[in-house]
Write a protein that holds these residues in place. Structure first.
Motif, short mmCIF file in Angstrom:
data_model
loop_
_atom_site.label_atom_id
_atom_site.label_comp_id
_atom_site.label_asym_id
_atom_site.label_seq_id
_atom_site.Cartn_x
_atom_site.Cartn_y
_atom_site.Cartn_z
N LYS A 65 -2.22 -7.20 8.24
CA LYS A 65 -3.05 -6.13 7.69
C LYS A 65 -2.19 -5.19 6.84
N ILE A 66 -1.00 -4.88 7.35
CA ILE A 66 -0.08 -4.02 6.59
C ILE A 66 0.28 -4.69 5.27
N HIS A 67 0.65 -5.98 5.31
CA HIS A 67 1.06 -6.66 4.09
C HIS A 67 -0.08 -6.73 3.08
N THR A 68 -1.29 -6.89 3.55
CA THR A 68 -2.43 -6.94 2.64
C THR A 68 -2.47 -5.69 1.78
N ASN A 69 -1.96 -4.59 2.32
CA ASN A 69 -1.97 -3.34 1.57
C ASN A 69 -0.66 -3.04 0.85
N VAL A 70 0.48 -3.37 1.45
CA VAL A 70 1.74 -2.99 0.79
C VAL A 70 1.99 -3.79 -0.48
N HIS A 71 1.38 -4.96 -0.62
CA HIS A 71 1.59 -5.69 -1.88
C HIS A 71 1.04 -4.87 -3.06
N MET A 72 0.12 -3.96 -2.77
CA MET A 72 -0.40 -3.10 -3.83
C MET A 72 0.66 -2.12 -4.31
N ASP A 73 1.73 -1.95 -3.53
CA ASP A 73 2.82 -1.07 -3.96
C ASP A 73 3.37 -1.50 -5.31
N PHE A 74 3.49 -2.79 -5.51
CA PHE A 74 4.05 -3.28 -6.77
C PHE A 74 3.13 -2.92 -7.94
N MET A 75 1.83 -2.99 -7.72
CA MET A 75 0.89 -2.59 -8.77
C MET A 75 0.99 -1.08 -9.01
N GLN A 76 1.12 -0.32 -7.95
CA GLN A 76 1.23 1.12 -8.08
C GLN A 76 2.53 1.50 -8.79
N SER A 77 3.62 0.84 -8.46
CA SER A 77 4.89 1.17 -9.12
C SER A 77 4.82 0.83 -10.61
N LYS A 78 4.13 -0.25 -10.97
CA LYS A 78 3.96 -0.57 -12.39
C LYS A 78 3.10 0.49 -13.08
N LEU A 79 2.08 0.99 -12.39
CA LEU A 79 1.26 2.07 -12.95
C LEU A 79 2.13 3.29 -13.25
N PHE A 80 3.00 3.67 -12.29
CA PHE A 80 3.88 4.81 -12.52
C PHE A 80 4.86 4.55 -13.65
N ARG A 81 5.48 3.37 -13.66
CA ARG A 81 6.50 3.06 -14.68
C ARG A 81 5.91 2.88 -16.07
N VAL A 91 10.69 2.65 -10.21
CA VAL A 91 10.23 3.39 -9.04
C VAL A 91 11.08 2.85 -7.90
N GLU A 92 11.86 3.69 -7.29
CA GLU A 92 12.82 3.24 -6.29
C GLU A 92 12.21 3.12 -4.90
N TYR A 93 11.37 4.06 -4.53
CA TYR A 93 10.80 4.02 -3.18
C TYR A 93 9.57 4.91 -3.08
N ILE A 94 8.80 4.65 -2.04
CA ILE A 94 7.65 5.47 -1.67
C ILE A 94 7.79 5.74 -0.17
N THR A 95 7.53 6.97 0.24
CA THR A 95 7.64 7.34 1.63
C THR A 95 6.29 7.83 2.14
N LYS A 102 7.81 7.45 10.21
CA LYS A 102 8.02 7.55 8.77
C LYS A 102 8.22 6.15 8.25
N ILE A 103 7.50 5.80 7.19
CA ILE A 103 7.64 4.49 6.57
C ILE A 103 8.23 4.67 5.18
N LEU A 104 9.24 3.90 4.91
CA LEU A 104 9.92 3.91 3.62
C LEU A 104 9.77 2.53 3.01
N ARG A 105 9.22 2.47 1.80
CA ARG A 105 9.09 1.21 1.09
C ARG A 105 9.99 1.30 -0.15
N VAL A 106 11.02 0.46 -0.17
CA VAL A 106 12.03 0.49 -1.22
C VAL A 106 11.84 -0.75 -2.09
N TYR A 107 11.93 -0.57 -3.40
CA TYR A 107 11.70 -1.65 -4.35
C TYR A 107 13.00 -2.04 -5.03
N VAL A 108 13.30 -3.33 -4.97
CA VAL A 108 14.49 -3.87 -5.61
C VAL A 108 14.02 -5.07 -6.42
N GLY A 109 13.82 -4.85 -7.72
CA GLY A 109 13.27 -5.92 -8.55
C GLY A 109 11.88 -6.28 -8.08
#
Length: 142
Positions: A65-81, A91-95, A102-109
């Motif tokens: 269930k978590i993964h179903t939602n966190v994959h949207m992080d990549f779409m959100q980071s592209k929106l920001f960039r 976009v380096e991370y979202i907290t 506390k959840i930290l999602r860090v993007y590396v490529g």
């Protein structure tokens, strides 16, 4: 004993990154996972994390269930960039901070790290430790 797996998804040594994060934080590491738009792989789950679930299946169902939602992080980071802040190289991370976690999602490529820690844990030292461990992508703006 914590549940652990070896890294298989990330294009970098996520196992080494996990060790660096564990050496950096002062409180507990509850979970450390690698993910991309297709998959999610827990690399470390503390005893406390595992014990919050009634069964392994319940835990895996929640992680799915978590993964179903966190994959949207990549779409959100592209929106920001690309749209909101095109001058940003990445976009380096979202907290996300809650009363108990506390959840930290860090993007590396094209890969992400999902890290859960105590809500009082400072984020910047964790990100700095990750950057010091990896060759950070020069530009993720695509």
């Amino acid at each position: 004993m914590p549940a652990t797996n070896r890294s298989e998804l990330a294009a970098f040594d996520a196992d080494r990154v996990r060790q660096a994060v564990q050496e950096t934080i002062s409180g507990p590491l509850y979970a450390f996972c690698e993910y991309n738009t297709e998959s999610f792989r827990p690399l470390y789950l503390s005893d406390d994390t595992v014990s919050t679930y009634d069964s392994r299946d319940a835990m895996l169902e929640h992680f799915e269930k978590i993964h179903t939602n966190v994959h949207m992080d990549f779409m959100q980071s592209k929106l920001f960039r690309n749209t909101l802040f095109p001058e940003a190289e990445r976009v380096e991370y979202i907290t996300t901070s809650m009363d108990f976690l506390k959840i930290l999602r860090v993007y590396v490529g094209d890969d992400g790290l999902f890290i859960s820690v105590d809500p009082a844990e400072p984020v910047v030292p964790i990100v700095d430790a990750i950057k010091a461990t990896l060759e950070w992508p020069a530009n993720q703006n695509s």
